[in-house]
Every structure is written in structure tokens, then in C-alpha cells.
Design a protein around this motif. Structure first.
Motif, PDB file in Angstrom:
ATOM      1  N   ASP A 173      16.869   4.731 -13.923  1.00  0.00           N
ATOM      2  CA  ASP A 173      16.147   5.425 -12.847  1.00  0.00           C
ATOM      3  C   ASP A 173      17.054   5.605 -11.633  1.00  0.00           C
ATOM      4  O   ASP A 173      17.471   4.633 -11.006  1.00  0.00           O
ATOM      5  CB  ASP A 173      14.908   4.602 -12.468  1.00  0.00           C
ATOM      6  CG  ASP A 173      13.995   5.311 -11.476  1.00  0.00           C
ATOM      7  OD1 ASP A 173      14.358   6.383 -10.965  1.00  0.00           O
ATOM      8  OD2 ASP A 173      12.900   4.770 -11.205  1.00  0.00           O
ATOM      9  N   PHE A 174      17.351   6.837 -11.295  1.00  0.00           N
ATOM     10  CA  PHE A 174      18.165   7.132 -10.110  1.00  0.00           C
ATOM     11  C   PHE A 174      17.303   7.335  -8.869  1.00  0.00           C
ATOM     12  O   PHE A 174      17.637   6.865  -7.783  1.00  0.00           O
ATOM     13  CB  PHE A 174      19.001   8.390 -10.350  1.00  0.00           C
ATOM     14  CG  PHE A 174      19.742   8.881  -9.133  1.00  0.00           C
ATOM     15  CD1 PHE A 174      20.892   8.248  -8.700  1.00  0.00           C
ATOM     16  CD2 PHE A 174      19.276   9.973  -8.405  1.00  0.00           C
ATOM     17  CE1 PHE A 174      21.575   8.686  -7.568  1.00  0.00           C
ATOM     18  CE2 PHE A 174      19.939  10.424  -7.280  1.00  0.00           C
ATOM     19  CZ  PHE A 174      21.100   9.785  -6.854  1.00  0.00           C
ATOM     20  N   SER A 175      16.188   8.054  -9.004  1.00  0.00           N
ATOM     21  CA  SER A 175      15.445   8.518  -7.824  1.00  0.00           C
ATOM     22  C   SER A 175      14.142   7.766  -7.559  1.00  0.00           C
ATOM     23  O   SER A 175      13.255   8.279  -6.894  1.00  0.00           O
ATOM     24  CB  SER A 175      15.148  10.017  -7.945  1.00  0.00           C
ATOM     25  OG  SER A 175      14.330  10.275  -9.067  1.00  0.00           O
ATOM     26  N   ALA A 176      14.028   6.519  -8.049  1.00  0.00           N
ATOM     27  CA  ALA A 176      12.841   5.685  -7.782  1.00  0.00           C
ATOM     28  C   ALA A 176      11.557   6.427  -8.159  1.00  0.00           C
ATOM     29  O   ALA A 176      10.709   6.716  -7.329  1.00  0.00           O
ATOM     30  CB  ALA A 176      12.810   5.244  -6.324  1.00  0.00           C
ATOM     31  N   GLU A 177      11.428   6.709  -9.443  1.00  0.00           N
ATOM     32  CA  GLU A 177      10.354   7.559  -9.930  1.00  0.00           C
ATOM     33  C   GLU A 177       8.962   6.941  -9.793  1.00  0.00           C
ATOM     34  O   GLU A 177       7.953   7.643  -9.900  1.00  0.00           O
ATOM     35  CB  GLU A 177      10.620   7.945 -11.390  1.00  0.00           C
ATOM     36  CG  GLU A 177      11.863   8.803 -11.565  1.00  0.00           C
ATOM     37  CD  GLU A 177      12.128   9.178 -13.007  1.00  0.00           C
ATOM     38  OE1 GLU A 177      11.152   9.266 -13.782  1.00  0.00           O
ATOM     39  OE2 GLU A 177      13.300   9.389 -13.365  1.00  0.00           O
ATOM     40  N   MET A 178       8.867   5.630  -9.568  1.00  0.00           N
ATOM     41  CA  MET A 178       7.569   4.985  -9.433  1.00  0.00           C
ATOM     42  C   MET A 178       7.138   4.791  -7.978  1.00  0.00           C
ATOM     43  O   MET A 178       6.087   4.205  -7.712  1.00  0.00           O
ATOM     44  CB  MET A 178       7.560   3.641 -10.153  1.00  0.00           C
ATOM     45  CG  MET A 178       7.528   3.750 -11.654  1.00  0.00           C
ATOM     46  SD  MET A 178       7.252   2.164 -12.455  1.00  0.00           S
ATOM     47  CE  MET A 178       7.005   2.704 -14.148  1.00  0.00           C
ATOM     48  N   ALA A 179       7.906   5.290  -7.042  1.00  0.00           N
ATOM     49  CA  ALA A 179       7.571   5.145  -5.625  1.00  0.00           C
ATOM     50  C   ALA A 179       6.488   6.141  -5.216  1.00  0.00           C
ATOM     51  O   ALA A 179       6.187   7.105  -5.925  1.00  0.00           O
ATOM     52  CB  ALA A 179       8.817   5.354  -4.777  1.00  0.00           C
ATOM     53  N   ASP A 180       5.897   5.911  -4.057  1.00  0.00           N
ATOM     54  CA  ASP A 180       4.994   6.904  -3.460  1.00  0.00           C
ATOM     55  C   ASP A 180       5.805   8.051  -2.872  1.00  0.00           C
ATOM     56  O   ASP A 180       5.410   9.214  -2.941  1.00  0.00           O
ATOM     57  CB  ASP A 180       4.141   6.259  -2.362  1.00  0.00           C
ATOM     58  CG  ASP A 180       3.134   5.273  -2.920  1.00  0.00           C
ATOM     59  OD1 ASP A 180       2.321   5.683  -3.763  1.00  0.00           O
ATOM     60  OD2 ASP A 180       3.172   4.100  -2.519  1.00  0.00           O
ATOM     61  N   ILE A 181       6.933   7.703  -2.297  1.00  0.00           N
ATOM     62  CA  ILE A 181       7.872   8.698  -1.772  1.00  0.00           C
ATOM     63  C   ILE A 181       9.276   8.126  -1.938  1.00  0.00           C
ATOM     64  O   ILE A 181       9.517   6.949  -1.652  1.00  0.00           O
ATOM     65  CB  ILE A 181       7.560   9.046  -0.293  1.00  0.00           C
ATOM     66  CG1 ILE A 181       8.459  10.169   0.210  1.00  0.00           C
ATOM     67  CG2 ILE A 181       7.643   7.818   0.604  1.00  0.00           C
ATOM     68  CD1 ILE A 181       8.019  10.733   1.563  1.00  0.00           C
ATOM     69  N   SER A 182      10.173   8.923  -2.475  1.00  0.00           N
ATOM     70  CA  SER A 182      11.552   8.497  -2.711  1.00  0.00           C
ATOM     71  C   SER A 182      12.477   9.234  -1.756  1.00  0.00           C
ATOM     72  O   SER A 182      12.299  10.430  -1.522  1.00  0.00           O
ATOM     73  CB  SER A 182      11.967   8.803  -4.152  1.00  0.00           C
ATOM     74  OG  SER A 182      11.047   8.261  -5.075  1.00  0.00           O
ATOM     75  N   VAL A 183      13.462   8.520  -1.230  1.00  0.00           N
ATOM     76  CA  VAL A 183      14.331   9.100  -0.203  1.00  0.00           C
ATOM     77  C   VAL A 183      15.791   8.781  -0.506  1.00  0.00           C
ATOM     78  O   VAL A 183      16.125   7.669  -0.914  1.00  0.00           O
ATOM     79  CB  VAL A 183      13.964   8.569   1.198  1.00  0.00           C
ATOM     80  CG1 VAL A 183      14.829   9.238   2.267  1.00  0.00           C
ATOM     81  CG2 VAL A 183      12.478   8.788   1.502  1.00  0.00           C
ATOM     82  N   GLY A 184      16.657   9.772  -0.284  1.00  0.00           N
ATOM     83  CA  GLY A 184      18.085   9.553  -0.464  1.00  0.00           C
ATOM     84  C   GLY A 184      18.893  10.707   0.082  1.00  0.00           C
ATOM     85  O   GLY A 184      18.379  11.814   0.271  1.00  0.00           O
ATOM     86  N   LYS A 203       0.818  -1.209   0.000  1.00  0.00           N
ATOM     87  CA  LYS A 203       0.000   0.000   0.000  1.00  0.00           C
ATOM     88  C   LYS A 203       0.857   1.265   0.000  1.00  0.00           C
ATOM     89  O   LYS A 203       0.352   2.350  -0.262  1.00  0.00           O
ATOM     90  CB  LYS A 203      -0.908   0.020   1.235  1.00  0.00           C
ATOM     91  CG  LYS A 203      -1.794  -1.206   1.387  1.00  0.00           C
ATOM     92  CD  LYS A 203      -2.741  -1.371   0.214  1.00  0.00           C
ATOM     93  CE  LYS A 203      -3.695  -2.543   0.448  1.00  0.00           C
ATOM     94  NZ  LYS A 203      -4.550  -2.798  -0.721  1.00  0.00           N
ATOM     95  N   LEU A 204       2.123   1.099   0.322  1.00  0.00           N
ATOM     96  CA  LEU A 204       3.031   2.238   0.400  1.00  0.00           C
ATOM     97  C   LEU A 204       4.397   1.807  -0.119  1.00  0.00           C
ATOM     98  O   LEU A 204       5.012   0.903   0.443  1.00  0.00           O
ATOM     99  CB  LEU A 204       3.136   2.726   1.847  1.00  0.00           C
ATOM    100  CG  LEU A 204       4.045   3.927   2.124  1.00  0.00           C
ATOM    101  CD1 LEU A 204       3.489   5.174   1.450  1.00  0.00           C
ATOM    102  CD2 LEU A 204       4.162   4.153   3.631  1.00  0.00           C
ATOM    103  N   LEU A 205       4.857   2.441  -1.188  1.00  0.00           N
ATOM    104  CA  LEU A 205       6.151   2.106  -1.766  1.00  0.00           C
ATOM    105  C   LEU A 205       7.150   3.216  -1.461  1.00  0.00           C
ATOM    106  O   LEU A 205       6.966   4.362  -1.894  1.00  0.00           O
ATOM    107  CB  LEU A 205       6.033   1.921  -3.275  1.00  0.00           C
ATOM    108  CG  LEU A 205       5.151   0.768  -3.766  1.00  0.00           C
ATOM    109  CD1 LEU A 205       5.225   0.647  -5.271  1.00  0.00           C
ATOM    110  CD2 LEU A 205       5.556  -0.547  -3.117  1.00  0.00           C
ATOM    111  N   VAL A 206       8.193   2.859  -0.733  1.00  0.00           N
ATOM    112  CA  VAL A 206       9.258   3.801  -0.380  1.00  0.00           C
ATOM    113  C   VAL A 206      10.482   3.442  -1.211  1.00  0.00           C
ATOM    114  O   VAL A 206      11.094   2.390  -1.032  1.00  0.00           O
ATOM    115  CB  VAL A 206       9.589   3.741   1.121  1.00  0.00           C
ATOM    116  CG1 VAL A 206      10.724   4.713   1.453  1.00  0.00           C
ATOM    117  CG2 VAL A 206       8.350   4.065   1.948  1.00  0.00           C
ATOM    118  N   GLY A 207      10.825   4.331  -2.139  1.00  0.00           N
ATOM    119  CA  GLY A 207      11.960   4.087  -3.023  1.00  0.00           C
ATOM    120  C   GLY A 207      13.233   4.725  -2.501  1.00  0.00           C
ATOM    121  O   GLY A 207      13.201   5.781  -1.872  1.00  0.00           O
TER     122      GLY A 207
END
Length: 378
Positions: free
Chosen positions: A106-117, A35-39
Motif C-alpha cells: 500500500d503506497f497511498s494509505a488506501e484504508m484512510a478517511d483521507i490520504s495525503v502526500g 474517528k478520523l484516520l489521516v493516512g
């Protein structure tokens, strides 16, 4: 159905998104557990055996002596238990990089709900790219609860320009690698189909394709990302991941194409998947993807900041999601007790459980079966 958060690299996030859009005859709905994708921002990755060879053989440091890894200033930094550090120039790690990473755009996990780095923000902070309503609800709730502190990315240095710079570097370098592969007669179907929008045509690409075709088109050509989707989606359970390579260990179901259909490297229509799953932030950037906001984030809790990676943003956000009952568990990876820094799939059921997984492991492990299994009830 369990409500889970799934933490992964860009290619793992792509696998979950694709499996929610393209379903075979068995119409499995377990990818919807996420339900929540964290990239996680990702330039490249290493297999466990290679990172061990780099650290132990080339630099003479036992992995068991390192309590935390980080990548800063083009160096892999290992923080040792005795307080000292080991620093390895990233260029020295290039021979050990997984070959599939060189075909990822893809560097920044463009398909996530929220991407973190940890790119674009100073030490002790992470950057969060909010892409969907689910990602915004997570961040907003955590801020209101006082679990995290945030600042607009415009108020931080070097800011989003560095994310764009690293995204562009990865894109250009890997497009060149894709071109070189194609000149050698090696097809790279996930890149060739990124702009395709005809669902019927895409489904047709998987007609009559079974594991032998997946092996020929993806695994043997060095495109397999070891996400584990083929293993998890197989309706007769005859695919195993062995030494980071999918292998068949039984007889396939006649006419079944589930492994080929759901693999994120057989075809990957980016725009089509974005539209289907609702990645529709108010801003669109050719290098960062779709987003509604970009902010600097760090945990408010000192223990989480110490245990977590780059300010403990991911750990703090997901701890809030667990404590507030937004989710039932978090699927990610944990370091093996027997072989330090070998990643194992793990599902955390509480915020205290989640702390066991804090910190980044720069090696890949197949975690789709953990997502499929959901929460194991007592």
C-alpha cells in the motif's frame, strides 16, 4: 469516549481499521477513538538508528543541525539550520530501509478517511485523496472556513498519474519480495489473505494463537511494522516495544489471542475491512484504491505552510478539525528534544499544540497506546 484523529503510514492505518473489525474476547472498543484516520503516502521507512547512521556517519551531518526533512526527485533532502541543505540519493538509503516495508503493498494509505502526500502536485502543495464521508467533511469544512486552498488534481502537474506510477512500482517490487520470501519457506499471511472474505475462517486462523506464535509468524520473519497494536491491545499489559521490537515481559493470559488477532500482518482481508468500515468512494482504482475525489491542497496560513510539510496541508486540515471541535485531539509523532528526529508518540489537544508535530519524521514509532489512552485530562 474521546474523538481523536489518528495520523499514520499505510500499515498503521491498516492496524487501526483491522482492530475495529476483529475484536477478541475482551471486546475492546478503544480503536473506535479514531474517528478520523489521516493516512500518509509512504514508499518506505527507516528506523531512527538507521537514519541517524545514514545522515551522521555516512554524510557527516548531525541530526540536530537539520530542521526539516523532505523527499523530492528521488533524494532525501535535509534543510539545515544554517540555510544550507544535504541531499542523499534514495538509492543510498536502500540498505537502511526497514525490512518489513519490503512486504507492504500500500503506497497511498488506501484504508484512510483521507490520504495525503507530496506526489502529483507542484512544490508547496500536497495531494489529498478523499475516501470516506469523514474525509470529505474534513476537507469541505476546511475549505469553507478558508483554512486551506484546493485545486482539482486534473489542473495540476504531474497529477494523479504519478501516484499510480509510484503505487505500481511499490506493488510490483514488493510482490517480487513476497515471492522471494515464500520461495524460502517464509509465509507472508497478510498478502495471502488480502482477498479472503470468510470471517469465520479468518477468526479461526487466530484460534489458540498467542504471542509466541506472533513472534514466529510475524516478528522473527521481518514482517512486524512496529505499529504497537499488540502492545496496546494486550489485556494484561505484558507486551512492550523495545528497540522497535515487541517483547513479552510477563505471563500471558491463558487462551488469549488478542495480539495475534489484531496484528495487521497475521491476516489482512482488505475488501472485507473496507466494507465493514465504509471505505466506499464513488471511484475505484486498482492502484489508488477507493476514493470520491483527488485534489491539490495547501494551507492558507503562511506560518503553517512554513512549519508544515509540503504546503502544510495535514497541519492545516487537523488544526481546523481541532478548532471546530470536530475532534478532541490528534495522535501522531513528535521529535524527541534529547535525540533530534527520534519519533515519540504524541497527542495534540489544540492547533497550537499540533504545530509542534508539523513536518514529516521518516522513522516509525508505536502510537497505538496513545490512541488507547486518549486525552489526558487536566
Amino acid at each position: 469516549m474521546d474523538s481523536l484523529a489518528y495520523v499514520g503510514t499505510p500499515c498503521q492505518i491498516q492496524a487501526v481499521r483491522k482492530a475495529n473489525v476483529f475484536k477478541g474476547d475482551s471486546n475492546q472498543d478503544w480503536p473506535g477513538n479514531a474517528k478520523l484516520l489521516v493516512g500518509l503516502f509512504c514508499r518506505e521507512n527507516w528506523s531512527y538508528t538507521c537514519i541517524r547512521a545514514l545522515v551522521e556517519d555516512d554524510y557527516g551531518v548531525k541530526l540536530g543541525d537539520i530542521k526539516k526533512f523532505d523527499i523530492k526527485r528521488k533524494r532525501i533532502i535535509g534543510y539545515k539550520n544554517d540555510g544550507s541543505t544535504i541531499e542523499i540519493p534514495l538509492i543510498k538509503s536502500k540498505p537502511y530501509v526497514r525490512v518489513n516495508c519490503q512486504a507492504c503493498l500500500d503506497f497511498s494509505a488506501e484504508m484512510a478517511d483521507i490520504s495525503v502526500g507530496a506526489v502529483g502536485t507542484p512544490m508547496g502543495w500536497s495531494t489529498a485523496v478523499v475516501r470516506t464521508k469523514a474525509g470529505a467533511d474534513l476537507l469541505d469544512g476546511a475549505v469553507k472556513a478558508g483554512v486551506v486552498q484546493v485545486k482539482p488534481i486534473e489542473d495540476m502537474k504531474p497529477g494523479a498519474s504519478l501516484i499510480r506510477k509510484l503505487s505500481e512500482e511499490k506493488l510490483n517490487e514488493n510482490l517480487e519480495d513476497v515471492k522471494n520470501r515464500e520461495e524460502q519457506g517464509i509465509k507472508v499471511p497478510h498478502v495471502a489473505t488480502k482477498d479472503e472474505s470468510d470471517v469465520g475462517k479468518l477468526n479461526g486462523m487466530a484460534n489458540d494463537k498467542q504471542f509466541k506464535d506472533l513472534e514466529f509468524d510475524v516478528i522473527d520473519t521481518g514482517l512486524c511494522v512496529t505499529c504497537g497494536m499488540c502492545e496496546a491491545v494486550c489485556p494484561v499489559n505484558i507486551i512492550d516495544i523495545k528497540d522497535e521490537r515487541p517483547e513479552i515481559v510477563g505471563e500471558e493470559k491463558e487462551g488469549c489471542n488478542e495480539c495475534y488477532l489484531t496484528c495487521p500482518r497475521t491476516f489482512l482481508p482488505l475488501g472485507l475491512i473496507d466494507d465493514k468500515v465504509g471505505i466506499n468512494g464513488s471511484n475505484r482504482d486498482d492502484l489508488i484504491g477507493s476514493f470520491s475525489s483527488i485534489v491539490g491542497v495547501k494551507a492558507s496560513d503562511e506560518h503553517i505552510k512554513e512549519k508544515g510539510q509540503d504546503g502544510g496541508a495535514v497541519t492545516a486540515l487537523l488544526s481546523y478539525a481541532l478548532d471546530s471541535k470536530m475532534i478532541d485531539g490528534v495522535v501522531s509523532a513528535i521529535s524527541s528534544e534529547d535525540e533530534p528526529w527520534r519519533p515519540l508518540p504524541y497527542t495534540a489537544r489544540s492547533s497550537s499544540d499540533l504545530l509542534k508535530t508539523s513536518g514529516t519524521i521518516y522513522s516509525m514509532v508505536a502510537t497505538m497506546k496513545a490512541l488507547k489512552q486518549g486525552i489526558k485530562r487536566d
